[in-house]
Scaffold this motif. Structure first.
Motif, PDB file in Angstrom:
ATOM      1  N   LYS A  11       4.647  31.049  80.110  1.00 28.74           N
ATOM      2  CA  LYS A  11       4.336  32.336  79.491  1.00 28.74           C
ATOM      3  C   LYS A  11       3.424  33.128  80.424  1.00 28.74           C
ATOM      4  N   ILE A  12       3.410  34.443  80.224  1.00 30.00           N
ATOM      5  CA  ILE A  12       2.559  35.310  81.034  1.00 30.00           C
ATOM      6  C   ILE A  12       1.845  36.300  80.116  1.00 30.00           C
ATOM      7  N   ALA A  13       0.613  36.630  80.494  1.00 28.33           N
ATOM      8  CA  ALA A  13      -0.164  37.642  79.771  1.00 28.33           C
ATOM      9  C   ALA A  13      -0.064  38.970  80.528  1.00 28.33           C
ATOM     10  N   TYR A  14      -0.108  40.067  79.780  1.00 27.48           N
ATOM     11  CA  TYR A  14       0.101  41.359  80.417  1.00 27.48           C
ATOM     12  C   TYR A  14      -0.691  42.452  79.711  1.00 27.48           C
ATOM     13  N   SER A  15      -0.832  43.556  80.395  1.00 21.62           N
ATOM     14  CA  SER A  15      -1.327  44.796  79.813  1.00 21.62           C
ATOM     15  C   SER A  15      -0.428  45.911  80.327  1.00 21.62           C
TER      16      SER A  15
ATOM     17  N   GLU B 166      13.549  45.243  70.986  1.00 18.28           N
ATOM     18  CA  GLU B 166      14.144  45.485  69.676  1.00 18.28           C
ATOM     19  C   GLU B 166      15.649  45.276  69.663  1.00 18.28           C
ATOM     20  N   GLU B 167      16.233  45.041  70.820  1.00 10.02           N
ATOM     21  CA  GLU B 167      17.684  44.881  70.908  1.00 10.02           C
ATOM     22  C   GLU B 167      18.114  43.452  71.210  1.00 10.02           C
ATOM     23  N   VAL B 168      17.250  42.676  71.850  1.00 13.55           N
ATOM     24  CA  VAL B 168      17.594  41.315  72.257  1.00 13.55           C
ATOM     25  C   VAL B 168      16.878  40.335  71.335  1.00 13.55           C
ATOM     26  N   PRO B 169      17.609  39.588  70.497  1.00 11.11           N
ATOM     27  CA  PRO B 169      16.976  38.725  69.496  1.00 11.11           C
ATOM     28  C   PRO B 169      15.978  37.723  70.076  1.00 11.11           C
ATOM     29  N   VAL B 170      16.266  37.137  71.244  1.00 12.76           N
ATOM     30  CA  VAL B 170      15.359  36.102  71.775  1.00 12.76           C
ATOM     31  C   VAL B 170      14.004  36.694  72.160  1.00 12.76           C
ATOM     32  N   LEU B 171      13.963  37.994  72.379  1.00 13.09           N
ATOM     33  CA  LEU B 171      12.693  38.610  72.758  1.00 13.09           C
ATOM     34  C   LEU B 171      11.749  38.763  71.580  1.00 13.09           C
ATOM     35  N   GLU B 172      12.296  38.946  70.405  1.00 16.80           N
ATOM     36  CA  GLU B 172      11.437  39.091  69.229  1.00 16.80           C
ATOM     37  C   GLU B 172      10.542  37.871  69.057  1.00 16.80           C
ATOM     38  N   GLU B 173      11.116  36.702  69.177  1.00 14.22           N
ATOM     39  CA  GLU B 173      10.336  35.467  69.060  1.00 14.22           C
ATOM     40  C   GLU B 173       9.430  35.271  70.266  1.00 14.22           C
ATOM     41  N   ALA B 174       9.889  35.671  71.443  1.00 13.21           N
ATOM     42  CA  ALA B 174       9.095  35.468  72.658  1.00 13.21           C
ATOM     43  C   ALA B 174       7.822  36.304  72.650  1.00 13.21           C
ATOM     44  N   PHE B 175       7.808  37.398  71.896  1.00 12.40           N
ATOM     45  CA  PHE B 175       6.635  38.266  71.823  1.00 12.40           C
ATOM     46  C   PHE B 175       5.714  37.951  70.642  1.00 12.40           C
ATOM     47  N   THR B 176       6.135  37.095  69.716  1.00  9.60           N
ATOM     48  CA  THR B 176       5.383  36.932  68.471  1.00  9.60           C
ATOM     49  C   THR B 176       4.253  35.928  68.558  1.00  9.60           C
ATOM     50  N   THR B 177       4.210  35.099  69.580  1.00 10.49           N
ATOM     51  CA  THR B 177       3.191  34.040  69.643  1.00 10.49           C
ATOM     52  C   THR B 177       1.785  34.622  69.708  1.00 10.49           C
ATOM     53  N   CYS B 178       1.543  35.545  70.590  1.00  9.84           N
ATOM     54  CA  CYS B 178       0.214  36.118  70.771  1.00  9.84           C
ATOM     55  C   CYS B 178       0.360  37.519  71.337  1.00  9.84           C
ATOM     56  N   GLU B 179      -0.443  38.454  70.851  1.00  7.47           N
ATOM     57  CA  GLU B 179      -0.401  39.825  71.341  1.00  7.47           C
ATOM     58  C   GLU B 179      -0.736  39.863  72.824  1.00  7.47           C
ATOM     59  N   GLY B 180       0.079  40.579  73.583  1.00  6.09           N
ATOM     60  CA  GLY B 180      -0.165  40.696  75.011  1.00  6.09           C
ATOM     61  C   GLY B 180       0.340  39.521  75.819  1.00  6.09           C
TER      62      GLY B 180
END
Length: 386
Positions: free
Chosen positions: A71-75, A228-242
């Motif tokens: 995983k990677i953190a970003y701003s 919002e278009e790729v289902p696997v991304l929804e879960e990949a973003f939900t663990t922690c903000e940023g």
């Protein structure tokens, strides 16, 4: 030779820096990134007496993807575009996240010294680390100019080959990438036509920069545009903000998108030289049939690449070689370079005016596209061959 530009506001990473970064940095599996053997060529970008330089090397995308952390953190950096064009949010991997990764890998690999993984105070250490972990204000200037030059429309209309030399965090190329993603979505929905090919080549002296920030930033840009278009991304973003989880499904979706959108990412490291230009062409599809059709557009971009006389000379020669090759091999196309830099690099010797004078003496037509007089004086110029 190591130095810091020491200009207030120069580094838009809010005073975080990754300096003194040696070329051999560990990858996310704990082993050293594959490094080419130094070259003895004195014609390359950052010569240091008695010190060999890294030769040009192409890095395979699939191999780079396999070495990413879990995983990677970003701003995000907000760039206010001019002329009523709104804003663009450009994501960047957090430097503290790079630090955490490197320190963890140092603990698991005794062959890596603390200085190799540490974050020093130098902006540049010539021949070792060329400043790629930082985002510089001139790169933001370049983003604004690309927007004013209607790059969004060109990306849809014609086959495009873009090479960013000295890319680092690659803010200008990321902007082009995001515009290409948005444009392909809108154009496909409206017309049903296939998009024009886009080849983005990202080049930095340090392989570690490409692995640790350049490629992750492109994945982030795609993920934020398509979440919002790729289902696997929804879960990949939900663990922690940023944070974004780089699961196998996420990386597969990323490469599938590149293929379906006719976008090619190519990564090069090493010093600028004639051999670099040869690799630039052989490692991309720039000569493929898709790029040879219609009116191909070739654009070379660079920010903060002429900070010393050595860098200026080598960068200029590389730029001229590309422009001449385009003029000779694709006379029906269009080729230009857009370069952003400071007016003067105090204590180092490089200057934008010197670059302009030398390019004109070599036969190039150079026009000023933007000047910044507040704070550190900067400019953006366009270079063409008649």
């Amino acid at each position: 030779m190591a130095f810091s530009f020491s200009f207030a506001g120069d580094d838009i990473d809010e005073n975080e820096s990754v300096g003194d970064q040696a070329a051999n940095l560990p990858n996310s599996t704990g082993s050293i990134l594959p490094q080419p053997q130094p070259s003895d060529s004195s014609a390359s970008a950052f010569p240091v007496q008695g010190k060999p330089l890294l030769p040009p090397t192409h890095h395979d995308l699939s191999l780079m993807l396999s070495r990413l952390p879990s995983k990677i953190a970003y701003s995000t950096l907000t760039v206010d575009l001019e002329g009523g064009r709104g804003t663009i949010e450009i994501p960047r991997r957090e430097l503290w996240d790079v630090r955490v990764q490197l320190m963890a890998e140092e603990e698991n690999n005794e062959s890596v010294s603390e200085s190799q993984a540490g974050l020093g105070e130098h902006d540049v250490k010539t021949g070792i680390y060329e400043g790629g972990f930082k985002s510089w204000e001139s790169s933001v200037d370049l983003v604004k100019v690309l927007a004013s030059e209607n790059a969004q429309q060109v990306l849809l209309r014609d086959p495009c080959f873009v090479a960013e030399l000295g890319c680092g965090t690659a803010l200008p190329s990321l902007a082009l990438f995001q515009w290409a993603i948005a444009g392909r979505k809108n154009n496909t929905t409206a017309t049903g036509e296939s998009p024009s090919p886009l080849v983005l080549t990202l080049a930095d002296y340090n392989p570690s920069v490409l692995y640790l920030v350049t490629l992750p930033n492109f994945i982030l840009a795609w993920a934020l545009e398509k979440r919002e278009e790729v289902p696997v991304l929804e879960e990949a973003f939900t663990t922690c903000e940023g944070e974004l989880e780089l699961t196998a499904d996420v990386l597969t979706a990323f490469t599938d998108f590149l293929t379906s959108s006719q976008i090619t990412l190519s990564f090069l490291s090493g010093a600028w030289s004639p051999e670099f230009v040869d690799l630039l062409y052989s490692s991309s599809i720039v000569h493929g049939s898709t790029m040879a059709s219609a009116r191909p557009q070739t654009l070379v971009i660079g920010a903060e690449t002429i900070y010393s006389p050595f860098a200026l000379e080598s960068f200029m020669n590389t730029l001229l070689t590309v422009l001449r090759r385009e003029r000779n091999e694709r006379p029906t196309g269009y080729a230009a370079a857009i370069i952003a830099a400071k007016k003067l690099y105090f204590g180092v010797g490089g200057s934008l005016d010197d670059f302009v004078d030398k390019m004109r003496a070599a036969g190039a037509v150079v026009d000023t596209l933007r000047e910044e007089s507040s704070g550190v004086r900067r400019g953006v110029v366009k270079c063409l061959l008649p």
